[in-house]
Design a protein around this motif. Structure first.
Motif, short mmCIF file in Angstrom:
data_model
loop_
_atom_site.label_atom_id
_atom_site.label_comp_id
_atom_site.label_asym_id
_atom_site.label_seq_id
_atom_site.Cartn_x
_atom_site.Cartn_y
_atom_site.Cartn_z
N ALA A 1 0.83 -1.20 0.00
CA ALA A 1 0.00 0.00 0.00
C ALA A 1 0.87 1.26 0.00
O ALA A 1 0.60 2.21 -0.74
CB ALA A 1 -0.93 0.00 1.21
N ALA A 2 1.92 1.25 0.82
CA ALA A 2 2.80 2.41 0.89
C ALA A 2 3.47 2.64 -0.46
O ALA A 2 3.58 3.78 -0.94
CB ALA A 2 3.85 2.19 1.98
N LEU A 3 3.87 1.54 -1.09
CA LEU A 3 4.51 1.63 -2.40
C LEU A 3 3.57 2.28 -3.41
O LEU A 3 3.94 3.22 -4.14
CB LEU A 3 4.87 0.21 -2.85
N LEU A 4 2.32 1.80 -3.44
CA LEU A 4 1.33 2.34 -4.37
C LEU A 4 1.09 3.82 -4.09
O LEU A 4 1.05 4.64 -5.01
CB LEU A 4 0.01 1.58 -4.24
N ALA A 5 0.95 4.16 -2.80
CA ALA A 5 0.64 5.55 -2.44
C ALA A 5 1.77 6.49 -2.84
O ALA A 5 1.53 7.55 -3.40
CB ALA A 5 0.35 5.64 -0.95
N PHE A 6 3.01 6.08 -2.56
CA PHE A 6 4.13 6.97 -2.87
C PHE A 6 4.38 7.05 -4.37
O PHE A 6 4.70 8.11 -4.89
CB PHE A 6 5.38 6.52 -2.12
#
Lengths: 312, 292
Positions: A116-121
């Motif tokens: 999720a963090a990867l997608l968001a950033f």
């Protein structure tokens, strides 16, 4: 402050009690119980008297209210009764199966957070390009995939086509790779959606412009100023995520043939083992309520803006 | 909203309805291609459910001896299963089970949920408190466990699993409807309607309900996709329709035994589920904020 804490704890206990009552009404007040289903089987060759005796042993022959009081009392001492199918205490079954599910769930959750963090950033860094639309549609896709089908497809692709993960006699960690991935995908979707929305929203705040104007680099603004504020609201869906993890565990463990709370639940339903299902329902409701309680109580400390002011 | 806004809004559809080709183009310009695609997908699947015979000539239940586990080809678009049954035909004929299951589930949730929500939102007081605490309790149990509890209670089957999934949707509908009713109730025109002597039921029917509708419709579409996922999950676990039925989740469960030899048996029905759920979510989104 103390009043707020006590009121909140009282509310949590009330919800839990109501959840127990609801599950009791649903699962035990029904005609025809698991004991009858198992022991009326002609293979056992039991006489009606013997069955009555067994029913007395399992305490399912009393009046409804007596049963309710007894199971509420047992519950408070951590006694969930006996699994009719396996013939062992439910609490023992839960204890045996818990570590495996805990490992799977925590690895799955960690992977989901990373995803999720990867997608968001990525979405934040690709602002203004077409790539961004693509990245932002990934969570919507993730929610639309049936978890069990995802597991099967991963086995299909990685085990049978690419032969990367062995199906027969995998090592203890190798056997977890695909289940963890299966579990992580649906959990990462709501996480990523909230993160992306928060990042976009906070990017427009004036303190971010100030940081930029002072000459902070894009990465520094994102990680030091924006990300810190964007992560906090994720806590509000922690309870829901727990429910998703548990549901995911039921499906994932069944697909991959792993033992754990999930496959225990699946077997309980297939064999109409009410005591086991009720125990899983109550324990998960308790965890859900506890998570929400902790989030509610901890939130003012994590977000100073919400801290009750002295004298207020 | 000022009167200028109202005038402005009225003028837009008026010019768009003008019979010039430019105007006609303008009507379509606002429509996104993905939304059109989503409606097309749902329409197709709905047609599959209503008239499966138009789309496939193969029998979905009886197999052809000697035609087992054939890979996708021109004769069998999606290949055949272990009994020689055409997979495409099974998916087409199965759509009626999956779709009615999901529709029935959403119906149960919509009916029970909105009733609770309207009651709680419009009556208020201790009834509101009691109903909303009840909803909290429902929400405190993970949805799959609620479904499984109801399944264990009612037994397996298409209809029972629809009820089981529908029960998990009640809480969401109840919360949404209550908040909408409370929101609309506080607005000036509803106050005015009460003030000018409107009876409670009449105001509810004429003012509160129509104004709460958009977000409920969006949520219904979202729940439809979600219910389809849940129904197929229960079908996969073996709690839904019994085996000869070509329900989509069950199709995937049956294909699972032939993973190494016949990939299409699991891939195709799963992809169909994903596409239909995506379409439902896209349509829900188009109804506005509440769907996101």
């Amino acid at each position: 402050m103390l009043k707020f804490v006590l009121a909140r704890i009282g509310q949590a206990v009330l919800v839990l009690w109501a959840a127990f009552t609801l599950s009791f009404v649903l699962l035990q007040a029904m005609p025809g119980d698991a004991v009858l289903i198992k022991f009326l089987n002609p293979e056992y060759g039991l006489s009606p008297e013997q069955i009555a005796e067994i029913r007395a042993d399992y305490a399912v022959d009393g009046s409804l209210f007596a049963q309710y009081a007894a199971s509420l009392g047992n519950l408070l001492t951590g006694d969930f009764g006996y699994s009719v199918q396996a013939g062992v205490p439910v609490s023992a079954q839960l204890a045996v199966n818990l570590p495996a599910t805990l490992t799977l769930a925590s690895l799955g959750f960690a992977t989901a957070v990373i995803l999720a963090a990867l997608l968001a950033f990525l979405s934040s860094f690709s602002a203004g390009s077409r790539l961004r639309d693509l990245i932002q549609s990934i969570p919507a896709l993730f929610i639309s995939i049936p978890v069990f089908w995802l597991g099967i497809m991963l086995i299909q692709i990685f085990s049978f086509r690419l032969k990367l993960v062995p199906v027969i006699h995998p090592g203890p960690w190798e056997s977890l790779i695909l289940p963890v991935l299966t579990l992580a995908v649906p959990i990462s979707a709501p996480l990523a959606q909230i993160l992306i929305r928060n990042l976009d929203e906070i990017e427009t705040r004036s303190f971010v412009s100030v940081a930029r104007a002072k000459g902070a680099s894009r990465g520094r603004v994102l990680f030091r100023h924006v990300a810190r504020n964007a992560v906090l609201p994720v806590l509000t869906i922690a309870g829901v995520l727990f429910g998703e993890l548990l549901a995911g565990a039921v499906v994932t463990e069944t697909v991959f043939g792993l033992s754990g709370i999930g496959s225990l639940t699946e077997r309980a339903v297939s064999h109409q083992d009410l005591a086991v299902l009720q125990a899983v329902v109550i324990v998960s409701a308790a965890i859900f309520v506890a998570i929400n309680l902790i989030v509610d109580l901890a939130y003012p400390f994590l977000d100073p803006r919400l801290k009750p002011r002295a004298g207020a | 909203m000022t009167s200028f806004d109202i005038l402005d809004r009225r003028s837009v559809p008026a010019s768009a309805a003008a019979p010039s080709s430019v105007a006609r183009f303008r009507v379509w310009r606002g429509v996104s291609p993905s939304l059109v695609l989503a409606w097309l997908v749902l329409a197709t699947v709905l047609l599959w459910a209503m008239a499966p015979g138009l789309f496939t000539a193969y029998n979905p239940v009886e197999g052809v001896p000697g035609g087992q586990l054939k890979a996708p080809s021109a004769a069998h678009l999606l290949g055949t299963d272990s009994l020689g049954r055409d997979l495409f035909s099974r998916i087409v004929h199965g759509s009626v089970h999956s779709l009615t299951g999901a529709l029935a589930a959403v119906g149960v949730g919509l009916l029970a949920g909105t009733t609770i929500g309207i009651l709680a939102g419009s009556v208020g007081g201790w009834i509101d408190d009691l109903l909303m605490r009840l909803v909290d309790v429902l929400l405190s149990i993970p949805t799959l466990l609620v479904s499984l509890s109801i399944i264990i209670l009612l037994g397996f089957g298409t209809f029972n699993s629809a009820i089981a999934v529908g029960a998990t949707a009640i809480a969401g509908f109840a919360r949404l409807t209550r908040s909408e009713v409370v929101r609309v109730r506080r607005s000036d025109y509803v106050e005015a309607a009460f003030g000018s002597g409107g009876s409670f039921v009449k105001v509810l029917w004429r003012h509160i309900l129509p104004n709460s509708l958009t977000s409920v419709v969006a949520f219904t579409a979202l729940q439809f996709g979600w219910a389809l996922l849940q129904i197929s999950t229960l079908g996969f676990l073996g709690y839904g329709a019994p085996p000869p039925t070509p329900e989509w989740g069950l199709l995937i469960a049956e294909g699972r035994n032939y993973l190494a030899t016949a990939w299409w048996l699991t891939a195709a029905p799963g992809l169909i589920v994903v596409i239909v759920v995506l379409s439902a979510n896209r349509i829900s989104q188009s109804f506005g904020r509440a769907g996101s």
